[in-house]
Design an enzyme around this catalytic site. Structure first.
Site, PDB file in Angstrom:
ATOM      1  N   ARG A   1      69.924  26.792  50.157  1.00  0.00           N
ATOM      2  CA  ARG A   1      70.518  27.577  51.251  1.00  0.00           C
ATOM      3  C   ARG A   1      72.035  27.398  51.234  1.00  0.00           C
ATOM      4  NH1 ARG A   1      67.524  28.934  55.664  1.00  0.00           N
ATOM      5  NH2 ARG A   1      69.371  30.175  56.150  1.00  0.00           N
TER       6      ARG A   1
ATOM      7  N   CYS B   1      59.871  28.207  53.573  1.00  0.00           N
ATOM      8  CA  CYS B   1      61.253  28.172  54.069  1.00  0.00           C
ATOM      9  C   CYS B   1      61.521  26.970  54.958  1.00  0.00           C
ATOM     10  CB  CYS B   1      61.578  29.473  54.783  1.00  0.00           C
ATOM     11  SG  CYS B   1      60.608  29.749  56.289  1.00  0.00           S
TER      12      CYS B   1
ATOM     13  N   ASP C   1      54.523  30.690  55.229  1.00  0.00           N
ATOM     14  CA  ASP C   1      55.436  30.438  56.350  1.00  0.00           C
ATOM     15  C   ASP C   1      54.564  30.073  57.550  1.00  0.00           C
ATOM     16  OD1 ASP C   1      57.698  30.312  57.979  1.00  0.00           O
ATOM     17  OD2 ASP C   1      57.866  32.481  58.230  1.00  0.00           O
TER      18      ASP C   1
ATOM     19  N   GLN D   1      67.387  33.397  53.467  1.00  0.00           N
ATOM     20  CA  GLN D   1      66.365  32.536  52.870  1.00  0.00           C
ATOM     21  C   GLN D   1      65.942  33.049  51.495  1.00  0.00           C
ATOM     22  OE1 GLN D   1      64.971  29.582  54.349  1.00  0.00           O
ATOM     23  NE2 GLN D   1      64.311  29.349  52.237  1.00  0.00           N
TER      24      GLN D   1
ATOM     25  N   HIS E   1      64.716  37.695  57.321  1.00  0.00           N
ATOM     26  CA  HIS E   1      65.423  36.432  57.065  1.00  0.00           C
ATOM     27  C   HIS E   1      66.031  36.510  55.653  1.00  0.00           C
ATOM     28  CE1 HIS E   1      66.757  32.464  57.485  1.00  0.00           C
ATOM     29  NE2 HIS E   1      65.616  31.783  57.421  1.00  0.00           N
TER      30      HIS E   1
ATOM     31  N   ARG F   1      71.816  34.460  64.508  1.00  0.00           N
ATOM     32  CA  ARG F   1      70.361  34.256  64.518  1.00  0.00           C
ATOM     33  C   ARG F   1      69.882  34.651  65.903  1.00  0.00           C
ATOM     34  NH1 ARG F   1      66.663  29.266  62.475  1.00  0.00           N
ATOM     35  NH2 ARG F   1      67.181  30.357  60.541  1.00  0.00           N
TER      36      ARG F   1
HETATM   37  N1  NVA Z   1      59.069  32.818  60.520  1.00  0.00           N
HETATM   38  C1  NVA Z   1      59.800  31.648  60.970  1.00  0.00           C
HETATM   39  C2  NVA Z   1      60.871  31.276  59.998  1.00  0.00           C
HETATM   40  C3  NVA Z   1      61.678  30.058  60.379  1.00  0.00           C
HETATM   41  C4  NVA Z   1      62.791  29.744  59.412  1.00  0.00           C
HETATM   42  C5  NVA Z   1      60.379  31.907  62.357  1.00  0.00           C
HETATM   43  O1  NVA Z   1      60.903  33.008  62.581  1.00  0.00           O
HETATM   44  O2  NVA Z   1      60.288  31.042  63.211  1.00  0.00           O
HETATM   45  N1   CP Z   2      64.420  27.998  56.867  1.00  0.00           N
HETATM   46  C1   CP Z   2      65.265  28.036  57.925  1.00  0.00           C
HETATM   47  O1   CP Z   2      65.901  29.063  58.218  1.00  0.00           O
HETATM   48  O2   CP Z   2      65.368  26.852  58.587  1.00  0.00           O
HETATM   49  P1   CP Z   2      66.095  26.615  60.005  1.00  0.00           P
HETATM   50  O3   CP Z   2      65.277  27.313  61.056  1.00  0.00           O
HETATM   51  O4   CP Z   2      66.085  25.111  60.146  1.00  0.00           O
HETATM   52  O5   CP Z   2      67.483  27.184  59.940  1.00  0.00           O
END
Ligand code: NVA
Ligand code: CP
Length: 302
Positions: A287, A259, A219, A134, A131, A104
């Site tokens: 997930r 998500c 989101d 997800q 992502h 990540r």
């Molecule tokens: N768009 C959000 C998704 C978090 C799971 C982010 O990148 O922070």
């Molecule tokens: N939806 C998601 O990826 O959650 P986290 O940021 O908690 O991993």
């Protein structure tokens, strides 16, 4: 055997993605029955987190424990990656020790570079651009509640961000129609949108996007790394909250997904996310099951 990576939904063929979703449903049922299934004994997942996580970390780590393997959490704070060791060198070294790697991070190019120098499968656990994990869980969740998502209409309201881009790829791969409503200036990236062709409709009108949709998704307005834009974004996204009125425009059986983490009163009203059409807790749980199916696909099935 060629090493398969999962950096975007386009890395797998539509039939392979459908297999993973079907398998996720099966693995969930097996777990519910209390069956022990350990296809990855002694296998190790390395997890590189350069951004925060609750769901992604816990689901991958739990998946490896259930499968008889182990997961190692690696953060830039206490690895040499955080002190500037090149991503290529880190990939070469880690992939000589562990069996699969999840990352990540911020720039999508980083996971591409990592994968190019890795001997083992690399999984994108979220970048600024995509992502994909997800979306496996989201499609599984829709399938469990409403059947095949192919041919359905999905509405995404909010930022043209990593979730939006992965929904666009999912529309192509799973065969649904996606309507995306963003404020002006927050559209998804042009090349990603263009590649979806007829599978995608872009608008700046949330009501138009929601009309008759079978699934409504949103989101956060400010993603990780955009914290300093929060105040401006709250202004710019006025009118883009998923409200009961928006849900009333969708199909009577429409589901709501997010998500998570969510900001009640910003991108979604509490009445929606905590209401009867919301399946966000199943979505979060899935997930675990979807990523088990992905790990099995990458490490066992080939
Ligand atoms: N768009 C959000 C998704 C978090 C799971 C982010 O990148 O922070
Ligand atoms: N939806 C998601 O990826 O959650 P986290 O940021 O908690 O991993």
């Amino acid at each position: 055997m060629t090493t398969r990576h999962f950096l975007t939904l386009l890395d797998l063929a539509p039939e392979e993605l459908r297999h993973i979703v079907r398998r996720a449903v099966e693995l969930k049922a097996m777990q519910r029955r209390g069956e022990t299934y350990t296809p990855l004994p002694n296998k190790v997942l390395g997890m590189v987190f350069e951004k925060s996580s609750t769901r992604t970390r816990v689901s991958f780590e739990t998946a490896m424990v259930h499968f008889g393997g182990h997961a190692i959490f690696l953060s830039p704070r206490d690895t040499q990656l955080g002190r500037g060791e090149p991503i290529e060198d880190s990939a070469r070294v880690l992939s000589r020790m562990v069996d699969v790697i999840m990352i990540r991070t911020f720039e999508h190019e980083k996971v591409e570079t990592f994968a190019a120098h890795s001997r083992v499968p690399v999984i994108n656990g979220l970048t600024d651009l995509y992502h994909p994990c997800q979306l496996l869980a989201d499609v599984q969740t829709f399938t469990e509640h409403r059947g095949d998502i192919a041919g359905r209409t999905v509405c995404y309201i909010g930022d043209g961000n990593n979730m939006c881009h992965s929904y666009i790829n999912a529309a192509r791969q799973f065969g649904f129609h996606l309507r995306v409503a963003t404020p002006e200036g927050y559209e998804p990236r042009g090349d990603i949108a263009a590649a979806a062709g007829d599978a995608l409709t872009l608008t700046h009108d949330p009501r138009e996007a929601a009309a008759g949709a079978h699934l409504v998704v949103t989101d956060v307005w400010a993603s990780m790394g955009q914290e300093e834009e929060q105040a401006r974004r709250v202004q710019d996204f006025t009118g883009f909250r998923v409200t009961p009125e928006i849900m009333a425009l969708a199909d009577a059986d429409a589901l709501f997904m997010h998500c998570l983490p969510a900001h009640r009163g910003e991108e979604v009203d509490a009445a929606v996310i905590d209401g009867p059409q919301s399946v966000v807790w199943d979505e979060a749980e899935n997930r675990l099951h979807a990523q088990k199916a992905l790990l099995e696909f990458l490490l066992v099935r080939q």
